[in-house]
Design a protein around this motif. Structure first.
Motif, mmCIF file in Angstrom:
data_model
loop_
_atom_site.group_PDB
_atom_site.id
_atom_site.type_symbol
_atom_site.label_atom_id
_atom_site.label_comp_id
_atom_site.label_asym_id
_atom_site.label_seq_id
_atom_site.Cartn_x
_atom_site.Cartn_y
_atom_site.Cartn_z
ATOM 1 N N TYR A 19 -12.815 -4.303 -4.081
ATOM 2 C CA TYR A 19 -11.763 -5.269 -3.776
ATOM 3 C C TYR A 19 -12.312 -6.666 -4.037
ATOM 4 O O TYR A 19 -13.517 -6.865 -4.240
ATOM 5 N N TRP A 66 -1.053 -4.115 2.069
ATOM 6 C CA TRP A 66 -2.447 -4.072 1.621
ATOM 7 C C TRP A 66 -2.951 -5.473 1.329
ATOM 8 O O TRP A 66 -2.300 -6.253 0.645
ATOM 9 N N SER A 107 0.833 -1.194 0.000
ATOM 10 C CA SER A 107 0.000 0.000 0.000
ATOM 11 C C SER A 107 0.863 1.237 0.000
ATOM 12 O O SER A 107 1.825 1.355 0.756
ATOM 13 N N LEU A 160 -7.972 -0.628 -2.297
ATOM 14 C CA LEU A 160 -6.719 0.122 -2.293
ATOM 15 C C LEU A 160 -7.039 1.586 -2.025
ATOM 16 O O LEU A 160 -7.821 2.217 -2.737
ATOM 17 N N HIS A 161 -6.435 2.152 -0.962
ATOM 18 C CA HIS A 161 -6.804 3.497 -0.513
ATOM 19 C C HIS A 161 -6.365 4.587 -1.490
ATOM 20 O O HIS A 161 -6.925 5.688 -1.467
#
Length: 306
Positions: free
Chosen positions: A102, A22, A15, A29-30
């Motif tokens: 996701y 992650w 990440s 995924l931020h």
């Protein structure tokens, strides 16, 4: 499940928002905005729907009309079946996972989706290669007058499915692996790992399932285009010969009328006779060229099939 999932996640992208690794099976995924996943889901819905409808139409139409159930069309139906299954498995799952952002279905669903999409995709690609090769066999006839029969098409289709299965099953048995993509909503062969086993599989897979069928397509259609160019030249030569013959037939009535008026216009006929002699010589030469070309075309049926 987590134990099986852990080694798989080592090959994934860490990440970018922090030091924590992650997990694509637990959260999005931020670094990607949620509306991006919604847009991808909408695109996948449209593409998947069109692909399912079009390929299903090909299958149903070919099944309904008997005149379409020919050996040459077997590969086309096989291609439609493979594309339909790709859209049904990969497209549908990709639409659902992009709605969530996701791969919420878990690790084993990822392995099955990665295997199914890769397997059916390679079947479709090799079907294109088989279709190009069949067109080359039918039109160019390198094997003589051998006709393409149902058993030949069935053997080709069986080869395509068997060969594709051989090269897509190893990641499920330890030679490389199937893992999530960079954004975590689809699954695919592990292109990202630096391990030796992954590198060897990717090289072998890329060679046998991409380069080889591409070469078959290029060589087959290249020879087919060369054959069609020679056939085009033959047609042009035949058309020019038929034009000369038409001109000769139109000259006969003119010569008969000239003989009737010979007594009245003797001096003019002498000039016309000279011109007629010259034109006959030219026509005779062209006629001999046409006759020689026709003999060549008849003796060499590969140049201009009649």
């Amino acid at each position: 499940m987590d134990a099986l999932r852990a080694p798989e996640n080592k090959s994934l992208l860490s990440s970018s928002s922090g030091p924590a690794r992650w997990d694509p099976f637990r959260h999005p995924l931020h670094s990607i905005q949620p509306w991006h996943f919604s847009l991808l889901a909408a695109v996948m819905l449209v593409v998947t729907s069109l692909s399912l409808a079009e390929n299903l139409a090909v299958i149903l139409v070919t099944s309904k009309f008997k005149q379409l159930r020919q050996p040459v069309n077997y590969v086309i139906v096989n291609l439609s079946v493979a594309d339909f299954l790709v859209s049904l498995t990969g497209g549908t799952i990709s639409f659902l996972t992009n709605l969530k952002g996701y791969f919420y279905m878990g690790y084993w669903a990822c392995v099955l989706e990665g295997f199914a999409v890769t397997f059916f995709g390679i079947v479709a690609l090799w079907s294109l290669a088989l279709l190009a090769f069949e067109r080359y066999i039918v039109i160019c006839r390198p094997l003589g007058n051998m006709r393409l029969r149902g058993k030949h098409a069935a053997l080709g289709i069986a080869f395509v499915w068997t060969f594709s299965f051989i090269w897509t099953i190893p990641p499920t048995m330890g030679w490389s692996s199937y893992t999530t993509s960079k954004i975590g909503t689809t699954c695919e062969p592990n292109w990202y790992s630096g391990a030796y086993t992954d590198h060897t599989y990717i090289i072998a897979f890329f060679t046998t399932c991409f380069i080889v069928p591409l070469l078959v397509i290029l060589v087959s259609y290249g020879k087919l285009m060369w054959k069609l160019r020679k056939f085009r030249k033959c047609l042009i030569q035949m058309f020019s010969c038929s034009t000369i013959e038409t001109a000769e037939s139109s000259m006969n009535p003119t010569s008969e009328r000239a003989m009737i008026t010979q007594d009245k216009r003797g001096s003019e006929m002498s000039t016309m006779a000279v011109c007629s002699t010259i034109s006959k010589r030219k026509t005779g030469d062209e006629h001999r060229n046409c006759r020689s070309f026709a003999e060549l075309a008849a003796s060499e049926n590969k140049i201009c099939p009649m």
